[in-house]
Every structure is written in structure tokens, then in C-alpha cells.
Design an enzyme around this catalytic site. Sequence first.
Site, PDB file in Angstrom:
ATOM      1  N   SER A  64       0.835  -1.206   0.000  1.00 39.88           N
ATOM      2  CA  SER A  64       0.000   0.000   0.000  1.00 39.88           C
ATOM      3  C   SER A  64       0.869   1.256   0.000  1.00 39.88           C
ATOM      4  O   SER A  64       2.013   1.254   0.454  1.00 39.88           O
ATOM      5  CB  SER A  64      -0.911   0.024   1.221  1.00 39.88           C
ATOM      6  OG  SER A  64      -1.740  -1.099   1.262  1.00 39.88           O
TER       7      SER A  64
HETATM    8  N1  SAH Z   1      -0.991  -4.906   4.258  1.00 39.95           N
HETATM    9  C1  SAH Z   1      -0.310  -5.148   3.010  1.00 39.95           C
HETATM   10  C2  SAH Z   1      -1.167  -4.728   1.827  1.00 39.95           C
HETATM   11  C3  SAH Z   1      -1.212  -5.806   0.821  1.00 39.95           C
HETATM   12  S1  SAH Z   1      -2.436  -5.629  -0.413  1.00 39.95           S
HETATM   13  C4  SAH Z   1       1.053  -4.495   2.975  1.00 39.95           C
HETATM   14  O1  SAH Z   1       1.376  -3.712   3.873  1.00 39.95           O
HETATM   15  O2  SAH Z   1       1.847  -4.779   2.082  1.00 39.95           O
HETATM   16  C5  SAH Z   1      -3.761  -6.636   0.219  1.00 39.95           C
HETATM   17  C6  SAH Z   1      -3.446  -8.079   0.511  1.00 39.95           C
HETATM   18  O3  SAH Z   1      -4.657  -8.712   0.897  1.00 39.95           O
HETATM   19  C7  SAH Z   1      -2.906  -8.866  -0.672  1.00 39.95           C
HETATM   20  O4  SAH Z   1      -1.673  -9.431  -0.325  1.00 39.95           O
HETATM   21  C8  SAH Z   1      -3.962  -9.956  -0.897  1.00 39.95           C
HETATM   22  O5  SAH Z   1      -3.427 -11.193  -1.317  1.00 39.95           O
HETATM   23  C9  SAH Z   1      -4.588 -10.058   0.485  1.00 39.95           C
HETATM   24  N2  SAH Z   1      -5.927 -10.645   0.503  1.00 39.95           N
HETATM   25  C10 SAH Z   1      -6.959 -10.459  -0.363  1.00 39.95           C
HETATM   26  N3  SAH Z   1      -8.019 -11.229  -0.017  1.00 39.95           N
HETATM   27  C11 SAH Z   1      -7.658 -11.922   1.105  1.00 39.95           C
HETATM   28  C12 SAH Z   1      -8.299 -12.886   1.935  1.00 39.95           C
HETATM   29  N4  SAH Z   1      -9.548 -13.351   1.703  1.00 39.95           N
HETATM   30  N5  SAH Z   1      -7.626 -13.361   2.998  1.00 39.95           N
HETATM   31  C13 SAH Z   1      -6.354 -12.954   3.277  1.00 39.95           C
HETATM   32  N6  SAH Z   1      -5.685 -12.065   2.513  1.00 39.95           N
HETATM   33  C14 SAH Z   1      -6.323 -11.543   1.447  1.00 39.95           C
END
Ligand code: SAH
Length: 213
Positions: A64
Site C-alpha cells: 500500500s
Molecule cells: N498490508 C499489506 C497490503 C497488501 S495488499 C502491505 O502492507 O503490504 C492486500 C493483501 O490482501 C494482498 O496481499 C492480498 O493477497 C490479500 N488478501 C486479499 N483477499 C484476502 C483474503 N480473503 N484473505 C487474506 N488475505 C487476502
Amino acid sequence: MVDTLRDKGLRKKLVDSLRNKGIEDVRVLNALNKVPRHFFMDSSFKSFAYSDKAFPIASGQTISQPYTVAFQTKLLEVKSGDKILEIGTGSGYQCAILLEMGARVYSIERHRELFINAGELLRKMKYNPHLFWGDGYLGKPSYAPFDKILITAGATFVPETLKEQIKAGGVIVAPVGNEKTQVMTRLTKLEDENFKTEEFGYFSFVPFIKGQQ
Ligand code: SAH
């Protein structure tokens, strides 16, 4: 993993720019100033780590934008010792910010590759999160209730299962909307199990998808 004076300088500038964009919470800004974001980025993008942008990571996901991380963290009003469930570990960067603020973090990621990478990195950095490979829609009932829940993927709704896993007085911060745009939403659980809803403007996240990969 080296954090050079140049990295530190660029990070300080980024934090100053976040302050200018309206992030006033000093504890949040201090945490962003402390955690080397370039450790969490793919090698091809490391040199851009201190620009206020989202970047691609493995498994087609993104780390993000720092402003978004700061904004969500501010809305969570993290206190030392808070038990926080994060949905979407991704790179592990947001998780590190919460840990740096003294929270106990439980974080779920649906992509196995990201779950493994984030775990290796955070352990190397001497953090101690509880990471899970699984489906965030289910939350973590065996560790519930949580003080706070942070969803870091764009949701079309906040699952009831997660609402059940939050303490009375606790908050859920989640971007809620459609595939393209979401409204940053904070739900506060009241004593009668109802939720107060507050909205904080538009953001754009990768989607919250059911099931693990
Ligand atoms: N907090 C992260 C942001 C990653 S983007 C950071 O600081 O880098 C959002 C993430 O949510 C992605 O890695 C995606 O794979 C995950 N995601 C999406 N749906 C999900 C689910 N049902 N359960 C767990 N993770 C999920």
C-alpha cells in the site's frame, strides 16, 4: 538488508510529506520513520521505496501507499498491547508498523508465497507477529476477540464473521466499495452489539477475495 543514511534521509522526507498531507498522529509518523520500507519492496522497485506510491509485490498484489498505511493506522488509534487482526499481510509492511507501535499482531494472507516471504523478513527484523496462511473472510475465531481489525484489501462488505470477532468498544477499519474504489470506513462495536459507522474518503485497494491460494 542495509538501511543507509540516504534511506533514512529519504524516509524522513516522506514522513514530512505525510505530515503536510494531514497525518498529524506523532506515534504513527514515528513508526513510519522507523520502519525501512525498502526492505519490503521487490528489488526492481527498491529505489522508489520513499515515494508516496503503491508498488507491485509478488503474487500480483501491492504494497500500500505510505499515506494509506498512515491513514488506516491513524484510524485504528493503536495502543501499546492492542490485539490486532490484520487481513492481507501482503509485504508485511503494515504489520511492521503496527508491531512498531507495540501492538500484538495476528495477520492473515491468502497467498502462500507472500505469507512465507513476509514471515521470513519480519523474523529477520526481530519482530514477532502471528502470521497465518488462510482466508481472511473467516478471521481467526480461535484467537478472538480482538481489540481491532484492519482490512487492507478492498471489500464489498465487512463479513459478519469479522464483526463477531471484535470486542465491544473495538473498531474495524476497512475500505468498503466496489472493485475500483472504496470508502475508508471505521466501524465501532457498541455495547448492544450494533456498530457505529464513520466514513473517511475514497481509496483504491486490490480486492478482498474469498478463499486461500
Ligand atoms: N498490508 C499489506 C497490503 C497488501 S495488499 C502491505 O502492507 O503490504 C492486500 C493483501 O490482501 C494482498 O496481499 C492480498 O493477497 C490479500 N488478501 C486479499 N483477499 C484476502 C483474503 N480473503 N484473505 C487474506 N488475505 C487476502
